[in-house]
Design a protein around this motif. Structure first.
Motif, mmCIF file in Angstrom:
data_model
loop_
_atom_site.group_PDB
_atom_site.id
_atom_site.type_symbol
_atom_site.label_atom_id
_atom_site.label_comp_id
_atom_site.label_asym_id
_atom_site.label_seq_id
_atom_site.Cartn_x
_atom_site.Cartn_y
_atom_site.Cartn_z
ATOM 1 N N ASN A 130 4.603 14.248 -11.834
ATOM 2 C CA ASN A 130 4.986 14.304 -13.246
ATOM 3 C C ASN A 130 3.866 14.861 -14.106
ATOM 4 O OD1 ASN A 130 7.545 13.315 -12.793
ATOM 5 N ND2 ASN A 130 6.935 11.192 -13.121
ATOM 6 N N THR A 164 0.830 -1.203 0.000
ATOM 7 C CA THR A 164 0.000 0.000 0.000
ATOM 8 C C THR A 164 0.867 1.257 0.000
ATOM 9 O OG1 THR A 164 -1.711 -1.199 1.201
ATOM 10 C CG2 THR A 164 -1.856 1.196 1.210
ATOM 11 N N PHE A 187 3.859 1.481 -1.208
ATOM 12 C CA PHE A 187 4.461 1.553 -2.537
ATOM 13 C C PHE A 187 3.482 2.152 -3.543
ATOM 14 C CE2 PHE A 187 5.331 -0.501 -6.679
ATOM 15 C CZ PHE A 187 6.609 0.002 -6.893
ATOM 16 N N VAL A 188 2.214 1.787 -3.454
ATOM 17 C CA VAL A 188 1.204 2.328 -4.370
ATOM 18 C C VAL A 188 1.042 3.829 -4.152
ATOM 19 C CG1 VAL A 188 -1.280 2.319 -4.874
ATOM 20 C CG2 VAL A 188 -0.041 0.168 -4.708
ATOM 21 N N VAL A 217 3.265 5.946 -2.963
ATOM 22 C CA VAL A 217 4.463 6.621 -3.470
ATOM 23 C C VAL A 217 4.421 6.704 -4.989
ATOM 24 C CG1 VAL A 217 6.973 6.398 -3.712
ATOM 25 C CG2 VAL A 217 5.908 6.073 -1.486
ATOM 26 N N ARG A 218 4.025 5.623 -5.631
ATOM 27 C CA ARG A 218 3.961 5.609 -7.090
ATOM 28 C C ARG A 218 2.912 6.591 -7.613
ATOM 29 N NH1 ARG A 218 4.424 0.422 -10.954
ATOM 30 N NH2 ARG A 218 4.001 1.517 -12.866
ATOM 31 N N LEU A 219 1.745 6.642 -6.986
ATOM 32 C CA LEU A 219 0.717 7.592 -7.409
ATOM 33 C C LEU A 219 1.165 9.037 -7.186
ATOM 34 C CD1 LEU A 219 -2.555 5.863 -6.185
ATOM 35 C CD2 LEU A 219 -1.788 6.176 -8.536
ATOM 36 N N THR A 220 1.907 9.279 -6.112
ATOM 37 C CA THR A 220 2.437 10.620 -5.867
ATOM 38 C C THR A 220 3.409 11.022 -6.961
ATOM 39 O OG1 THR A 220 2.189 10.267 -3.493
ATOM 40 C CG2 THR A 220 3.645 12.057 -4.185
ATOM 41 N N ILE A 221 4.293 10.120 -7.360
ATOM 42 C CA ILE A 221 5.249 10.412 -8.425
ATOM 43 C C ILE A 221 4.524 10.664 -9.738
ATOM 44 C CG2 ILE A 221 7.104 9.412 -9.822
ATOM 45 C CD1 ILE A 221 8.053 8.007 -7.242
ATOM 46 N N ILE A 222 3.511 9.858 -10.043
ATOM 47 C CA ILE A 222 2.748 10.055 -11.276
ATOM 48 C C ILE A 222 2.044 11.414 -11.241
ATOM 49 C CG2 ILE A 222 0.716 9.243 -12.543
ATOM 50 C CD1 ILE A 222 1.612 6.382 -11.808
#
Length: 65
Positions: free
Chosen positions: A38, A25, A27-28, A30-35
């Motif tokens: 960007n 969770t 990791f998800v 963090v990934r959504l924050t990076i997306i």
């Protein structure tokens, strides 16, 4: 005594899977924050100019007309 070791094994497995779920969770998120960062960089922080006008005309051609 065998029931005690089964309870410990089950508890250990359950705790391990709960920990893996929390890590996944995180990791998800963090990934959504990076997306999201960007996306904001690509769409809102550019200056208005020729490149922006071309991007708008391309997006108007997409979809059902």
């Amino acid at each position: 005594m065998s029931k005690l070791s089964e309870i410990d094994l089950g508890s250990t497995l359950l705790s391990t899977f709960i920990l893996i779920g929390f890590i996944a969770t995180a990791f998800v998120f963090v990934r959504l924050t990076i997306i999201g960062i960007n996306y904001v960089k690509a769409n809102y922080l550019k200056e208005e100019g020729e490149g922006r006008a071309e991007k708008i005309t391309k997006s108007e051609k997409k979809g059902f007309n």
